[in-house]
Design an enzyme around this catalytic site. Structure first.
Site, short mmCIF file in Angstrom:
data_model
loop_
_atom_site.label_atom_id
_atom_site.label_comp_id
_atom_site.label_asym_id
_atom_site.label_seq_id
_atom_site.Cartn_x
_atom_site.Cartn_y
_atom_site.Cartn_z
N CYS A 141 4.57 -4.24 -7.85
CA CYS A 141 5.88 -3.57 -6.16
C CYS A 141 6.75 -4.50 -5.83
CB CYS A 141 4.74 -2.28 -5.75
SG CYS A 141 3.69 -3.55 -4.88
N CYS A 179 4.06 -0.15 -8.96
CA CYS A 179 2.91 -0.96 -8.63
C CYS A 179 2.90 -1.66 -10.50
CB CYS A 179 1.44 -1.02 -8.28
SG CYS A 179 1.68 -1.06 -6.41
N LYS A 225 -9.03 0.76 -3.52
CA LYS A 225 -8.16 0.69 -3.29
C LYS A 225 -7.20 2.07 -2.99
CE LYS A 225 -3.56 -0.59 -2.52
NZ LYS A 225 -2.13 -1.91 -3.10
N SER A 237 -1.80 -2.81 6.63
CA SER A 237 -0.25 -3.18 7.92
C SER A 237 -0.77 -2.36 8.50
CB SER A 237 0.69 -3.32 6.81
OG SER A 237 1.43 -2.07 6.30
N LYS A 245 -10.01 -1.33 0.65
CA LYS A 245 -8.48 -1.11 1.55
C LYS A 245 -8.21 0.66 1.29
CE LYS A 245 -4.31 -2.38 0.55
NZ LYS A 245 -3.43 -3.15 -0.67
N GLU A 275 -15.08 2.58 -9.37
CA GLU A 275 -14.08 1.64 -9.39
C GLU A 275 -14.36 -0.01 -9.34
OE1 GLU A 275 -10.82 1.18 -10.09
OE2 GLU A 275 -9.70 3.35 -9.33
N CYS A 300 0.89 -8.22 -8.09
CA CYS A 300 1.05 -6.67 -7.87
C CYS A 300 2.34 -7.11 -8.63
CB CYS A 300 1.11 -6.29 -7.19
SG CYS A 300 1.58 -3.51 -7.31
C1 PBG Z 1 1.02 -4.09 -3.28
C2 PBG Z 1 0.52 -3.95 -2.02
C3 PBG Z 1 0.05 -2.94 -0.70
C4 PBG Z 1 -0.53 -3.47 0.00
C5 PBG Z 1 -1.25 -4.54 -0.76
N1 PBG Z 1 -0.94 -4.98 -1.56
C6 PBG Z 1 0.77 -1.95 -0.78
C7 PBG Z 1 0.81 -0.63 -1.46
O1 PBG Z 1 0.07 -0.86 -2.26
O2 PBG Z 1 1.61 0.82 -1.27
C8 PBG Z 1 -0.35 -3.02 1.22
C9 PBG Z 1 -1.34 -3.74 2.74
C10 PBG Z 1 -1.03 -3.90 3.97
O3 PBG Z 1 -0.38 -2.19 4.19
O4 PBG Z 1 -1.33 -4.73 4.84
N2 PBG Z 1 0.90 -3.41 -4.50
#
Ligand code: PBG
Length: 347
Positions: free
Chosen positions: A141, A149, A215, A294, A268, A253, A139
């Site tokens: 970001c 991203c 996602k 997270s 996710k 998707e 990614c």
């Molecule tokens: C990158 C990415 C993110 C997460 C995984 N890959 C952040 C987002 O999309 O803002 C989040 C993982 C987590 O919250 O543990 N794009």
């Protein structure tokens, strides 16, 4: 067989005995002892199915704690290897690397630079020859100064098609540095096909792609964005991440990423989208992964710190639920703890 009220509740003053039918089927028979419960258990966790996210930063011998992810730290490359060794000893199945570059720019150069921070860690991990799968999050970001991203057009839109070559270049740099697998998470349309073509074009046909297919634009990424310093500086991610309300859209998707050549499909966040994990498992015959993100982990940690939850039981129950829904692979910040508990032999 019935029992009278007098026998059931001796000493009561009912004039007439109360007739209570007794159950023919007794679910409690199979719940009587730990051995019985273990025998009929439907879902078992195993360390090999877990993937631990790691945050790599520049420097040496540095473990910089991440306040919103207790027990986790931004790790220098040498510490990343130490952590991966520990995880491999615990039997954890894989690590998923995120990078904190020295500096960020508009196009996220750190994502595809040969000496980018994740690429450095990948080389070190390759040289360590650990018995776990090394996965790189693909990614922009973490590497863009605006935190989106993909790359941003002059009009301020995240430009899908201009982002694809950068994402492909990032995956290529990661694969060249030794990633067993790349995990595109930018939610740009066509990213899996772009990455697959770039890998195959470079002869890296063995590098697998785990697609963050479904996602959602989720509130639960908060602690991650603090950890990776990747919160968007303007707007949000709703123009590219899927609306969290939509489950059927997730199936589109997923089907799209299958067609583009994904090897593993990832849903996710996991907990809020258990229905989509179950649907993905029923509809697609690729391995299904789920990411306990997270915020899901931070919620459990915060409640446990206050004494409101039994940490071990709550963490195990949450991840067991994700596996029962249909995930064969779970990315979770609790991977090391769960593997430890499993080795200790928890009921
Ligand atoms: C990158 C990415 C993110 C997460 C995984 N890959 C952040 C987002 O999309 O803002 C989040 C993982 C987590 O919250 O543990 N794009």
């Amino acid at each position: 067989m019935t029992r009278t009220g007098d026998e059931a509740w001796p000493g009561t003053s009912w004039a007439r005995p109360l007739e209570v039918p007794l159950p023919a089927r007794r679910a409690r028979r199979l719940r009587r002892t730990p051995a019985m419960r273990a025998l009929v258990r439907e879902t078992r966790l195993h360390p090999q199915m877990l993937v631990a996210p790691l945050f790599v930063r520049p420097g040496r011998a540095i473990r910089e704690p991440i306040p919103s992810l207790p027990g986790h730290a931004r790790l220098s490359v040498d510490e990343t290897v130490d952590e991966a060794v520990r995880l491999a000893e615990l039997g954890v199945g894989g690590v998923l690397l995120f990078g904190l570059p020295e500096s960020k720019d508009a196009v996220g150069s750190g994502a595809f630079a040969d000496d980018g921070i994740v690429q450095q860690a990948l080389r070190a991990l390759r040289d360590a020859h650990l018995p776990l799968v090394v996965i790189a999050d693909t990614c922009l970001c973490e590497y863009t100064d605006h935190g989106h991203c993909g790359v941003v057009s002059p009009e301020g839109r995240v430009d899908n098609d201009a982002s694809l070559p950068r994402l492909a270049a990032a995956a290529l740099a990661q694969a060249r540095a030794g990633a067993d697998m790349v995990a595109p998470s930018a939610m740009m349309d066509g990213q899996v096909a772009a990455i697959r073509a770039a890998l195959d074009g470079a002869g890296l046909t063995d590098t697998a792609v785990m697609a963050y297919a479904a996602k959602a634009a989720s509130a639960f990424y908060g602690p991650f964005r603090e950890a990776a310093d990747s919160a968007p500086s303007f707007g949000d991610r709703r123009s590219y991440q899927k609306d969290a309300s939509n489950g059927r859209e997730s199936m589109r998707e997923l089907a799209g990423d299958v067609a583009e050549g994904a090897d593993i499909l990832l849903v996710k966040p996991a907990g809020p989208q258990l229905d989509q994990i179950a649907a993905a498992h029923a509809r697609f015959d690729l391995p299904i992964a789920a990411y306990q993100v997270s915020g899901e982990y931070a919620m459990l940690e915060a409640a446990a710190q206050r004494g409101w939850l039994d940490r071990r039981r709550a963490v195990l129950e949450s991840v067991t639920g994700i596996v029962r829904a249909g995930a064969g692979i779970v990315v979770t910040y609790a991977a090391a703890d769960i593997a430890t508990w499993l080795l200790e032999g928890v009921e």
